[in-house]
Write an enzyme that holds these catalytic residues in place. Structure first.
Site, PDB file in Angstrom:
ATOM      1  N   LYS A 208       0.835  -1.200   0.000  1.00 22.20           N
ATOM      2  CA  LYS A 208       0.000   0.000   0.000  1.00 22.20           C
ATOM      3  C   LYS A 208       0.874   1.256   0.000  1.00 22.20           C
ATOM      4  O   LYS A 208       0.673   2.165  -0.778  1.00 22.20           O
ATOM      5  CB  LYS A 208      -0.914  -0.030   1.238  1.00 22.20           C
ATOM      6  N   GLU A 214      10.438  -4.741   4.573  1.00 23.29           N
ATOM      7  CA  GLU A 214      10.534  -6.128   4.095  1.00 23.29           C
ATOM      8  C   GLU A 214      10.267  -6.199   2.595  1.00 23.29           C
ATOM      9  O   GLU A 214      11.000  -6.841   1.837  1.00 23.29           O
ATOM     10  CB  GLU A 214       9.506  -7.013   4.826  1.00 23.29           C
ATOM     11  N   GLY A 265      -4.756  -1.811   5.014  1.00 27.75           N
ATOM     12  CA  GLY A 265      -3.958  -2.930   4.521  1.00 27.75           C
ATOM     13  C   GLY A 265      -4.628  -4.283   4.721  1.00 27.75           C
ATOM     14  O   GLY A 265      -4.701  -5.117   3.824  1.00 27.75           O
ATOM     15  N   ARG A 266      -5.159  -4.512   5.932  1.00 22.72           N
ATOM     16  CA  ARG A 266      -5.765  -5.823   6.227  1.00 22.72           C
ATOM     17  C   ARG A 266      -7.148  -5.975   5.603  1.00 22.72           C
ATOM     18  O   ARG A 266      -7.775  -7.030   5.740  1.00 22.72           O
ATOM     19  CB  ARG A 266      -5.794  -6.054   7.737  1.00 22.72           C
ATOM     20  N   GLU A 351      -4.753  -6.851  14.738  1.00 27.53           N
ATOM     21  CA  GLU A 351      -4.240  -5.537  14.338  1.00 27.53           C
ATOM     22  C   GLU A 351      -5.366  -4.501  14.404  1.00 27.53           C
ATOM     23  O   GLU A 351      -5.126  -3.322  14.637  1.00 27.53           O
ATOM     24  CB  GLU A 351      -3.629  -5.600  12.923  1.00 27.53           C
ATOM     25  N   HIS A 382      -5.071 -33.360  16.558  1.00 29.40           N
ATOM     26  CA  HIS A 382      -3.955 -34.212  16.977  1.00 29.40           C
ATOM     27  C   HIS A 382      -2.786 -33.377  17.500  1.00 29.40           C
ATOM     28  O   HIS A 382      -1.664 -33.858  17.572  1.00 29.40           O
ATOM     29  CB  HIS A 382      -3.515 -35.108  15.818  1.00 29.40           C
ATOM     30  N   LYS A 491       9.501  -0.866  14.094  1.00 27.97           N
ATOM     31  CA  LYS A 491      10.073  -0.493  12.792  1.00 27.97           C
ATOM     32  C   LYS A 491      11.155   0.568  12.979  1.00 27.97           C
ATOM     33  O   LYS A 491      12.232   0.507  12.387  1.00 27.97           O
ATOM     34  CB  LYS A 491       8.988   0.084  11.876  1.00 27.97           C
TER      35      LYS A 491
HETATM   36  O1  F6P Z   1       2.870  -3.799   9.778  1.00 27.18           O
HETATM   37  C1  F6P Z   1       1.784  -2.970   9.605  1.00 27.18           C
HETATM   38  C2  F6P Z   1       1.305  -2.836   8.205  1.00 27.18           C
HETATM   39  O2  F6P Z   1       1.140  -1.476   7.981  1.00 27.18           O
HETATM   40  C3  F6P Z   1       0.004  -3.585   7.961  1.00 27.18           C
HETATM   41  O3  F6P Z   1      -1.092  -2.924   8.455  1.00 27.18           O
HETATM   42  C4  F6P Z   1       0.036  -3.721   6.495  1.00 27.18           C
HETATM   43  O4  F6P Z   1      -0.890  -4.658   6.043  1.00 27.18           O
HETATM   44  C5  F6P Z   1       1.465  -4.113   6.281  1.00 27.18           C
HETATM   45  O5  F6P Z   1       2.191  -3.352   7.227  1.00 27.18           O
HETATM   46  C6  F6P Z   1       2.016  -3.901   4.904  1.00 27.18           C
HETATM   47  O6  F6P Z   1       1.995  -2.549   4.542  1.00 27.18           O
HETATM   48  P1  F6P Z   1       2.188  -2.125   3.036  1.00 27.18           P
HETATM   49  O7  F6P Z   1       1.102  -2.728   2.236  1.00 27.18           O
HETATM   50  O8  F6P Z   1       2.144  -0.629   3.036  1.00 27.18           O
HETATM   51  O9  F6P Z   1       3.535  -2.628   2.576  1.00 27.18           O
END
Ligand code: F6P
Length: 522
Positions: A208, A214, A265-266, A351, A382, A491
């Site tokens: 987003k 990452e 995002g979620r 979240e 199990h 972060k």
């Molecule tokens: O770690 C928090 C967060 O902002 C989530 O809410 C989101 O889904 C994820 O990181 C990834 O964010 P982005 O889509 O901006 O890379």
């Protein structure tokens, strides 16, 4: 809009009194014995989902009080504010309109509601973007030269599409493999890259913000690998799914699909972030996925509270968390394809509602989000079901079962369904035994969600149901379910620590972090 926090309503005290009077000792077995109509009263059909809530520790009087609580907190007005495009994500000053992504192109104009004026202007661009993304998805599906689609994203930019692609594997285009790389751990990306050739791979960079550490680290490494292995045509082999199209362009990606800051995002699997799913199941399948969710939106928006499934589930969550004090909910999807459904729900619930202050920033005197966890059945049986049946904590279980399988393999499905039913039965009924070790207390609550089949439509409805039930409990708790400030501190610290790992400078660090850092550098 005026929100009243649950603990400031008259119903909250009445619920406390009801819990002390009858709730604490409530026995589901006794409730069934006393009321032959209990199953009918506590089960209901919602679009594409049948729900049996009757094995829960709840009676009609308590549910009525919970509904009163919802009314007194202003749940309906809060829900309507979301559907009217008001900025209910107050800490970020944003609208919350992921539901608009599932709205058919004409329905808004057909509705007289003036409340929808705020959002009607957004709908055309939603559909223009959707049409472009789906045309692209169909083109990729038809392109036999692309055999591997790699989604690089994390959190909502990974869990939603990954969960849905796995869940709808039976509908997926043959001849293409889907990979999901989220972790900054290079082992994950390296293991995927080892199986790929640049000329037959499409990388989807899903973020987003297009700034997430990452995802950016993985995206750069993927691009480096692509170029180092003879890949040339970035425009053909990379696409970006983001609200930050400028950053994607600066990264060197010209094929971009956008969305908007009003999609959390979620909650973003319905947007361009759903592209892997659209490639897998095609434009028609993706539109069915949206339509199933839209059916659930309409149910949430218009069904009376007492027959509104997201409302009933969300209020039960409040009853369990704040009165019974249950600290977690286990989700048990009895369908192997719903493997990532528990992980998806973890982000959605924890979240969204893992907050210790209300929407005004005031500290809360009561508990919020439970821990959500689970594995597909029958595997969980199990592993940890021992604890669910005989542990010291009571953990409500939420089963999901699917009536009709997509395979033709003999008796497997009856065995699977029988196990789901038997587990719910065993949790409730228990078994008396003098010896102790073989004694099952029973009266352990569960909810049973039943889908006719696992299809794009039913999955869309199931996920929208979960989104709205999280809205309900978050609304009653008075919190902002749409921000996630809790992920920020780590972060920021990681940026500092990564420099210290390189330099060895431990000045000002706490002794534990300094000690670990020294060992890592030794
Ligand atoms: O770690 C928090 C967060 O902002 C989530 O809410 C989101 O889904 C994820 O990181 C990834 O964010 P982005 O889509 O901006 O890379």
């Amino acid at each position: 809009m005026n929100r009243i926090r649950c603990d400031q309503t008259p119903a909250w005290g009445q619920l406390r009194a009801a819990f002390d009077a009858t709730g604490r000792a409530f026995d589901v077995r006794g409730a069934f014995a006393a009321d032959p109509g209990r199953f009918e009263a506590f089960s209901q059909s919602a679009p594409h989902v049948f729900a049996d809530l009757s094995k829960n520790r709840i009676d009609a009087a308590t549910e009525q009080l919970l509904l009163t609580l919802a009314q007194q907190t202003g749940l309906q007005a809060h829900r309507d504010a979301m559907f009217a495009g008001e900025k209910i994500n107050t800490t970020e000053g944003r609208q919350v309109m992921h539901w608009l992504l599932r709205n058919p192109p004409v329905a808004l104009t057909e509705k007289p509601a003036s409340a929808l004026q705020n959002v009607a202007s957004e709908l055309p661009q939603v559909h223009t973007t959707l049409d472009a993304m789906l045309a692209y998805a169909d083109a990729v599906r038809a392109d036999d030269a692309i055999t591997d689609v790699v989604n690089i994203g994390i959190g909502g930019s990974d869990l939603g599409p990954q969960m849905a692609v796995l869940a709808l594997d039976a509908f997926a285009v043959p001849g293409k493999r889907f990979h999901f790389v989220s972790n900054v751990d290079g082992h994950e990306l390296a293991a995927v890259l080892n199986k790929l050739r640049p000329q037959s791979t499409l990388f989807l960079i899903a973020s987003k913000t297009f700034t997430t550490l990452e995802t950016m680290t993985n995206a750069h490494s993927a691009k480096d690998w692509f170029e180092a292995n003879g890949g040339r045509d970035i425009a053909r082999h990379f696409a970006a799914l983001t609200t930050n199209v400028a950053a994607a362009k600066a990264f060197g990606i010209s094929t971009t699909f956008g969305f908007w800051d009003w999609v959390g995002g979620r909650y973003s699997v319905w947007s361009a972030i759903g592209l892997p799913l659209a490639i897998a199941i095609g434009s028609q399948g993706f539109r069915q996925f949206l339509a199933g969710a839209h059916d659930m939106d309409e149910h949430f928006r218009s069904a009376p509270l007492a027959r509104n499934l997201p409302v009933r589930l969300g209020l039960l969550d409040v009853w369990y968390r704040n009165f019974h004090g249950f600290t977690s909910r286990s989700v048990a999807p009895y369908h192997a394809a719903l493997k990532r459904y528990p992980a998806y729900l973890q982000q959605l619930e924890m979240e969204s509602n893992g907050k210790r202050v209300d929407a005004t920033g005031a500290a809360l005197p009561f508990s919020t989000a439970p821990v959500v966890w689970g594995e597909p059945g029958t595997n969980g049986q199990h592993a940890y079901f021992q604890m669910l049946h005989q542990g010291t904590d009571v953990v409500p279980v939420e089963f999901v079962a699917v009536k009709t399988p997509r395979h033709q393999l003999g008796e497997h499905h009856d065995q699977l369904l029988a196990n789901a039913l038997a587990q719910a039965q065993a949790l409730m009924l228990g078994k008396a035994d003098q010896g102790g070790h073989k004694h099952f207390t029973g009266n352990r609550p569960s909810t049973f969600l039943l889908l006719d089949d696992l299809s794009p439509t039913t999955l869309g409805a199931l996920i929208a149901l979960q989104e709205h039930r999280v809205f309900v409990s978050g609304s009653v708790w008075g919190i902002n379910s749409f921000d996630q400030w809790g992920v920020e501190l780590g972060k920021v610290l990681a940026k500092d620590v990564v420099q210290r790992l390189a330099s060895g400078d431990v000045t000002g660090l706490d002794a534990s972090t300094a000690g670990l850092l020294a060992r890592l550098r030794a």
